[in-house]
Write a protein that holds these residues in place. Structure first.
Motif, PDB file in Angstrom:
ATOM      1  N   UNK A  75      69.615 -33.159 -37.288  1.00  0.00           N
ATOM      2  CA  UNK A  75      69.816 -34.646 -38.346  1.00  0.00           C
ATOM      3  C   UNK A  75      71.264 -33.923 -37.642  1.00  0.00           C
ATOM      4  N   UNK A  76      71.674 -32.647 -37.664  1.00  0.00           N
ATOM      5  CA  UNK A  76      73.407 -32.230 -37.292  1.00  0.00           C
ATOM      6  C   UNK A  76      73.387 -32.449 -35.936  1.00  0.00           C
ATOM      7  N   UNK A 107      72.454 -41.525 -40.237  1.00  0.00           N
ATOM      8  CA  UNK A 107      72.626 -40.436 -41.207  1.00  0.00           C
ATOM      9  C   UNK A 107      71.440 -41.165 -41.858  1.00  0.00           C
ATOM     10  N   UNK A 108      71.369 -42.371 -42.246  1.00  0.00           N
ATOM     11  CA  UNK A 108      70.347 -42.722 -43.139  1.00  0.00           C
ATOM     12  C   UNK A 108      68.766 -43.422 -42.800  1.00  0.00           C
ATOM     13  N   UNK A 109      68.757 -43.108 -40.922  1.00  0.00           N
ATOM     14  CA  UNK A 109      67.992 -43.612 -40.494  1.00  0.00           C
ATOM     15  C   UNK A 109      67.132 -42.068 -40.935  1.00  0.00           C
ATOM     16  N   UNK A 110      67.869 -41.003 -40.255  1.00  0.00           N
ATOM     17  CA  UNK A 110      67.214 -40.097 -40.407  1.00  0.00           C
ATOM     18  C   UNK A 110      66.617 -39.817 -41.259  1.00  0.00           C
ATOM     19  N   UNK A 111      67.670 -40.005 -42.855  1.00  0.00           N
ATOM     20  CA  UNK A 111      66.812 -39.487 -44.416  1.00  0.00           C
ATOM     21  C   UNK A 111      65.210 -40.315 -44.005  1.00  0.00           C
ATOM     22  N   UNK A 112      65.182 -41.524 -43.853  1.00  0.00           N
ATOM     23  CA  UNK A 112      63.891 -42.358 -43.877  1.00  0.00           C
ATOM     24  C   UNK A 112      63.308 -41.622 -43.158  1.00  0.00           C
ATOM     25  N   UNK A 113      63.070 -41.155 -41.708  1.00  0.00           N
ATOM     26  CA  UNK A 113      62.549 -40.588 -40.692  1.00  0.00           C
ATOM     27  C   UNK A 113      62.162 -39.281 -40.676  1.00  0.00           C
ATOM     28  N   UNK A 122      85.034 -37.807 -40.915  1.00  0.00           N
ATOM     29  CA  UNK A 122      84.083 -38.790 -42.009  1.00  0.00           C
ATOM     30  C   UNK A 122      83.164 -37.755 -42.125  1.00  0.00           C
ATOM     31  N   UNK A 123      83.314 -38.024 -43.761  1.00  0.00           N
ATOM     32  CA  UNK A 123      82.258 -38.379 -44.918  1.00  0.00           C
ATOM     33  C   UNK A 123      81.027 -38.286 -45.288  1.00  0.00           C
ATOM     34  N   UNK A 124      79.530 -38.739 -44.705  1.00  0.00           N
ATOM     35  CA  UNK A 124      79.258 -39.517 -45.798  1.00  0.00           C
ATOM     36  C   UNK A 124      77.883 -38.676 -46.331  1.00  0.00           C
ATOM     37  N   UNK A 125      77.335 -39.636 -47.609  1.00  0.00           N
ATOM     38  CA  UNK A 125      76.324 -39.349 -48.275  1.00  0.00           C
ATOM     39  C   UNK A 125      75.368 -40.626 -48.590  1.00  0.00           C
ATOM     40  N   UNK A 126      74.016 -40.105 -48.486  1.00  0.00           N
ATOM     41  CA  UNK A 126      72.843 -40.819 -48.482  1.00  0.00           C
ATOM     42  C   UNK A 126      71.648 -40.864 -49.382  1.00  0.00           C
ATOM     43  N   UNK A 127      71.219 -41.765 -49.954  1.00  0.00           N
ATOM     44  CA  UNK A 127      69.844 -41.031 -51.142  1.00  0.00           C
ATOM     45  C   UNK A 127      70.417 -40.619 -52.420  1.00  0.00           C
ATOM     46  N   UNK A 176      61.856 -37.669 -44.178  1.00  0.00           N
ATOM     47  CA  UNK A 176      61.450 -38.303 -45.332  1.00  0.00           C
ATOM     48  C   UNK A 176      62.809 -37.168 -46.201  1.00  0.00           C
ATOM     49  N   UNK A 177      63.993 -37.074 -46.336  1.00  0.00           N
ATOM     50  CA  UNK A 177      64.778 -36.098 -47.062  1.00  0.00           C
ATOM     51  C   UNK A 177      65.212 -37.830 -48.032  1.00  0.00           C
ATOM     52  N   UNK A 178      65.157 -36.938 -49.117  1.00  0.00           N
ATOM     53  CA  UNK A 178      65.615 -37.790 -50.575  1.00  0.00           C
ATOM     54  C   UNK A 178      66.809 -37.755 -50.760  1.00  0.00           C
ATOM     55  N   UNK A 179      67.480 -36.776 -50.390  1.00  0.00           N
ATOM     56  CA  UNK A 179      69.508 -37.024 -50.214  1.00  0.00           C
ATOM     57  C   UNK A 179      70.186 -36.346 -49.357  1.00  0.00           C
ATOM     58  N   UNK A 180      70.757 -36.643 -48.775  1.00  0.00           N
ATOM     59  CA  UNK A 180      71.980 -35.691 -47.656  1.00  0.00           C
ATOM     60  C   UNK A 180      73.408 -35.962 -48.086  1.00  0.00           C
ATOM     61  N   UNK A 181      74.099 -34.857 -47.330  1.00  0.00           N
ATOM     62  CA  UNK A 181      75.747 -34.894 -47.281  1.00  0.00           C
ATOM     63  C   UNK A 181      75.908 -34.865 -46.391  1.00  0.00           C
ATOM     64  N   UNK A 182      76.893 -34.992 -45.217  1.00  0.00           N
ATOM     65  CA  UNK A 182      76.899 -34.705 -43.978  1.00  0.00           C
ATOM     66  C   UNK A 182      78.748 -35.319 -43.900  1.00  0.00           C
ATOM     67  N   UNK A 183      78.927 -34.346 -42.508  1.00  0.00           N
ATOM     68  CA  UNK A 183      80.787 -34.307 -42.190  1.00  0.00           C
ATOM     69  C   UNK A 183      80.704 -33.940 -41.118  1.00  0.00           C
ATOM     70  N   UNK A 184      81.360 -34.837 -40.788  1.00  0.00           N
ATOM     71  CA  UNK A 184      81.955 -34.925 -38.950  1.00  0.00           C
ATOM     72  C   UNK A 184      83.034 -35.058 -38.457  1.00  0.00           C
ATOM     73  N   UNK A 185      83.607 -33.592 -38.412  1.00  0.00           N
ATOM     74  CA  UNK A 185      85.338 -33.010 -38.521  1.00  0.00           C
ATOM     75  C   UNK A 185      85.410 -33.767 -36.604  1.00  0.00           C
ATOM     76  N   UNK A 186      86.049 -34.461 -36.715  1.00  0.00           N
ATOM     77  CA  UNK A 186      86.624 -34.704 -34.965  1.00  0.00           C
ATOM     78  C   UNK A 186      87.822 -34.095 -34.478  1.00  0.00           C
ATOM     79  N   UNK A 187      87.931 -34.248 -33.560  1.00  0.00           N
ATOM     80  CA  UNK A 187      89.005 -33.665 -31.924  1.00  0.00           C
ATOM     81  C   UNK A 187      89.996 -33.791 -32.966  1.00  0.00           C
ATOM     82  N   UNK A 188      90.796 -35.381 -33.042  1.00  0.00           N
ATOM     83  CA  UNK A 188      91.875 -35.494 -33.124  1.00  0.00           C
ATOM     84  C   UNK A 188      92.554 -35.116 -35.021  1.00  0.00           C
ATOM     85  N   UNK A 189      91.396 -34.689 -36.113  1.00  0.00           N
ATOM     86  CA  UNK A 189      91.842 -34.232 -36.589  1.00  0.00           C
ATOM     87  C   UNK A 189      91.479 -35.091 -38.144  1.00  0.00           C
TER      88      UNK A 189
END
Length: 461
Positions: A418-419, A97-103, A121-126, A105-118
């Motif tokens: 990014x997704x 997520x952080x590398x994509x923001x730099x690449x 992961x929720x991440x924020x950056x910027x 040029x995104x000021x900020x982002x919130x991201x989330x991935x739900x895995x098969x086991x339930x």
């Protein structure tokens, strides 16, 4: 039936945002914020179950004697169990997520991935705001643009289930004064085969919307001010049109006697506990929502007006049922999982929502308020969204039981890049997605509004 799953978050060790992010911000550079990743364990499998292996001790009560499996000690395991999927990938996801923001040029982002086991992961950056510097948090709201259409489509389908609306009924039943309303059906509005002109492409859109940031638009004014000839006769082609969803919003209000935001709140937002999701109206917004930006020479151009709506009162109210929602990554992920897992609509309705036979062109992969795409051989349902200064993407992989959401506060880039960089980890085990080094286009055409090459509108957009 609709309920929000409990999220007992367990914070991971804090990861510092890459220092180069500050160099991409406009001068003067704000202080580097702290990047945060959060892991939510699976609701049912987070606690270890008793081992079924036979034990020679007849004691009826559990003994505290240590056993090699499962170990209560926090020592890392060389091969994580399925219940640890989100935690096992958390560091890689945050770094990606952080590398994509730099690449990008995104000021900020919130991201989330739900895995098969339930697990989740929720991440924020910027930064949610560059000046003054305000970091993105788990509660930061972003404009989600056309993801709004999935809520409107689900509302229409519930009304169909209740016998209030009919997909094949003419628009004239509800809006008799609209041009060609007797020939346009609700289904055609949902799957963009009605031919109605996309008001975002009107030649005066930019000046009338962005030139008057404090203006409050009504849906009726939008239809009147941006009226243009149709692209083709109803049912004779596919052309993405935001105007169709303005019409659907009015149909919902006529059919229910309630405002669109009230109806969406009553059906979805309230019962599901989506407390951070709002359809922006002229009644007001929240100062904590992320500010929107466009990339400019040497930094970013701020495009959020000095009011509480995003990106401005004019841009928010003109989008309305086509793209005015604000939400968080957690709320949007809960919505995607519920909608495409059959918790919102009956099986027959969901099948129609994801029926893509009405847009046969390869680029016309659109059902009823729902897009589809394939990532690493896996089929996803969802939608992308954009409004000036914001890009979002929401994808649910039903077979793999994976969800990915990204919300960002910069415009004019492909949010699926990014997704995909994030969801690769969930779809491909421990494989790390390769860095995306493709050049940034200066002004890429929005994927939602680009015309199909085999169709020519009756007048230039």
């Amino acid at each position: 039936m609709l309920q929000k799953l409990p999220r007992n978050r367990v914070p991971l060790p804090t990861v510092l945002l890459a220092l180069v992010l500050a160099a991409c911000m406009s001068s003067p550079p704000p202080p580097s914020p702290t990047a945060v990743g959060v892991v939510t364990p699976p609701p049912a499998t987070a606690t270890p179950t008793p081992s079924p292996a036979p034990t020679p001790t007849p004691s009826p009560s559990p003994t505290p004697t240590p056993s090699p499996s499962p170990s209560p000690s926090p020592s890392p395991s060389p091969s994580p169990t399925p219940a640890d999927q989100a935690e096992a990938h958390a560091v890689q996801l945050q770094a990606t997520l952080e590398a994509q923001l730099v690449l990008r040029r995104i000021p900020g982002a919130a991201a989330l991935v739900d895995f098969p086991d339930g697990s989740r992961w929720s991440g924020v950056a910027g930064l949610a705001s560059i000046d003054p510097a305000q970091p993105v948090t788990q509660d930061t709201g972003f404009v989600v643009g056309s993801i709004t259409k999935t809520f409107v489509a689900a509302c229409v389908m519930q009304l169909v289930e209740e016998g209030v609306l009919e997909l094949e009924a003419p628009l004239a039943r509800w809006l008799p004064d609209y041009p060609r309303a007797r020939r346009i059906t609700l289904r055609q509005l949902l799957n963009h085969t009605s031919g109605v002109h996309n008001y975002f492409e009107h030649p005066l859109y930019e000046s009338l919307v962005f030139g008057r940031p404090a203006h409050e638009w009504t849906p009726e004014e939008v239809l009147e001010e941006f009226r243009s000839p149709p692209y083709f006769a109803p049912g004779n082609g596919f052309y993405y049109s935001n105007t169709g969803f303005i019409l659907l919003g009015l149909v919902i209000e006529e059919a229910t006697g309630a405002s669109l935001d009230e109806e969406l709140g009553r059906r979805f937002l309230g019962p599901m506990g989506l407390e951070d999701t709002h359809l922006q109206t002229a009644d007001g917004g929240q100062p904590g929502w992320a500010h929107g930006y466009l990339r400019a020479q040497g930094g970013h151009r701020h495009v959020t007006n000095e009011d509480d709506l995003r990106p401005s009162t004019s841009a928010a109210t003109v989008a309305w049922a086509a793209g005015a929602m604000v939400s968080t990554a957690d709320d949007i992920a809960d919505w995607a999982q519920a909608l495409y897992s059959g918790d919102v609509l009956a099986e027959e309705s969901l099948a129609q929502l994801t029926d893509y036979s009405y847009s046969p062109h390869p680029r016309g992969t659109y059902g009823l308020g729902t897009r589809t795409r394939v990532v690493q051989g896996a089929r996803a349902y969802g939608h992308t969204g954009s409004l000036r200064g914001y890009i979002a993407a929401m994808w649910r992989f039903p077979r793999e039981e994976v969800t990915v959401v990204i919300l960002t506060n910069v415009g004019r880039y492909d949010g699926n890049r990014l997704a995909d960089a994030l969801v690769t980890l969930a779809l491909d085990g421990d494989a790390v997605p390769p860095p995306d080094t493709s050049p940034l286009p200066i002004t890429p055409p929005p994927p939602d509004t680009s015309p199909l090459p085999t169709q020519s509108p009756t007048s230039a957009p």
